[in-house]
Scaffold this active site. Sequence first.
Site, mmCIF file in Angstrom:
data_model
loop_
_atom_site.group_PDB
_atom_site.id
_atom_site.type_symbol
_atom_site.label_atom_id
_atom_site.label_comp_id
_atom_site.label_asym_id
_atom_site.label_seq_id
_atom_site.Cartn_x
_atom_site.Cartn_y
_atom_site.Cartn_z
ATOM 1 N N SER A 176 29.950 91.874 61.555
ATOM 2 C CA SER A 176 29.709 91.313 62.826
ATOM 3 C C SER A 176 28.250 90.722 63.081
ATOM 4 O O SER A 176 27.837 89.788 62.383
ATOM 5 C CB SER A 176 30.043 92.233 64.006
ATOM 6 O OG SER A 176 30.393 91.379 65.214
ATOM 7 N N GLU A 284 37.261 87.869 65.932
ATOM 8 C CA GLU A 284 37.712 87.597 64.455
ATOM 9 C C GLU A 284 37.804 86.127 64.363
ATOM 10 O O GLU A 284 37.321 85.556 63.450
ATOM 11 C CB GLU A 284 38.621 88.310 63.884
ATOM 12 C CG GLU A 284 38.776 88.467 62.489
ATOM 13 C CD GLU A 284 37.644 89.083 61.550
ATOM 14 O OE1 GLU A 284 37.619 89.027 60.308
ATOM 15 O OE2 GLU A 284 36.880 89.669 62.474
ATOM 16 N N HIS A 316 38.705 92.163 63.533
ATOM 17 C CA HIS A 316 37.197 92.736 63.967
ATOM 18 C C HIS A 316 37.235 94.084 64.195
ATOM 19 O O HIS A 316 36.971 94.503 65.375
ATOM 20 C CB HIS A 316 36.700 91.821 65.099
ATOM 21 C CG HIS A 316 35.345 91.543 65.038
ATOM 22 N ND1 HIS A 316 34.832 90.488 64.308
ATOM 23 C CD2 HIS A 316 34.380 91.720 65.568
ATOM 24 C CE1 HIS A 316 33.475 90.374 64.326
ATOM 25 N NE2 HIS A 316 33.138 91.407 65.218
#
Length: 338
Positions: A176, A284, A316
């Site tokens: 991330s 995501e 994510h």
Amino acid sequence: MYRPMWTRPGLRRAVLALIAAVSVPAAVVVGDVSGATATASAFSRAGLPVEYLDVYSVAMGRNIRVEYQSGATPAPVPDPAPRKAAYLLDGLRAQDDFNGWDVNTAAFEWFDQSGVDVVMPVGGESSFYTDWYSPSSFNKQAFTYKWETFLTQELPAYLATAKQVSPTGNGIVGLSMAGGAGLILSAYHPAQFSYAASLSGFLNPSTPFMKQAVRVAMLDAGGYNVDDMWGAPWDPAWKRNDPLLQVDRIEANHTRLWIYCAPGGGPLDESVDPGQSVGATSLETLALNGNKRFQDAYAKAGGSNATFVFPSEGNHSWAYWGQQLQALKPDLIATLNG
């Protein structure tokens, strides 16, 4: 003084959608949006040779906690010194007590006796692991983040002396917030990092929309002011820290890359609160376009030393990042020991 461009209706709606994504309750472990509290049951099994080091940073004027594990194999197969290491960087809501890779995955166990050491810096919420211009003014931060200096100068020098970790030829894995940071650190410090992996990273942060998205995310995660990090939107620091715009540099270094991003959703989210899963899916999906654009730019630059993993499902969240760390581990070890 610069003011965000809220007057653009389309941009405002998109950024408000991002606010909804990053502001989901911190109740369960879903990627960088969780803010989960560390518990002993979340860690790798007991008995692993994990050490908690306090490494003083002159640049930041404070000790930085570093979780460390030697990858030494047992006798009668002695490990040559110095060993190579995998630096595992945390996400946007990095905690001050433990690295998220330790809290949410069994990363230490996966690398135990692998021949590769594990280095997990602790802290750095909303830092993007970069050198900031000044302390964050919104939350009255007491010091200036200088993470690039720490990770590429101060920490390697300490580890070389105290733990016989090689200052060159190491790997870096970020998720991330840290996905793009890992690529950027490898771009400007290719001798230190010969391997870089980005998992669900935001690889084109200097676009007009992403500048606003980063601003919103950092405000939500700790009240940090992005202007104190990379300056106003026209400041060259934005482009300097944009992996897509630095793709020629990355390719020229011949760094081995592993790039993962998914469309959002997937079976590993079945046990997650639906509200959390929706937020993770939004993040995501936001990252995926930049990842595919990076792949195109890398190919146009002549790059041929990367594995791109764009599955049909995945989110994510730590479940998928842990899965990817296990998938890339043989490639990372082979590269570092090659």
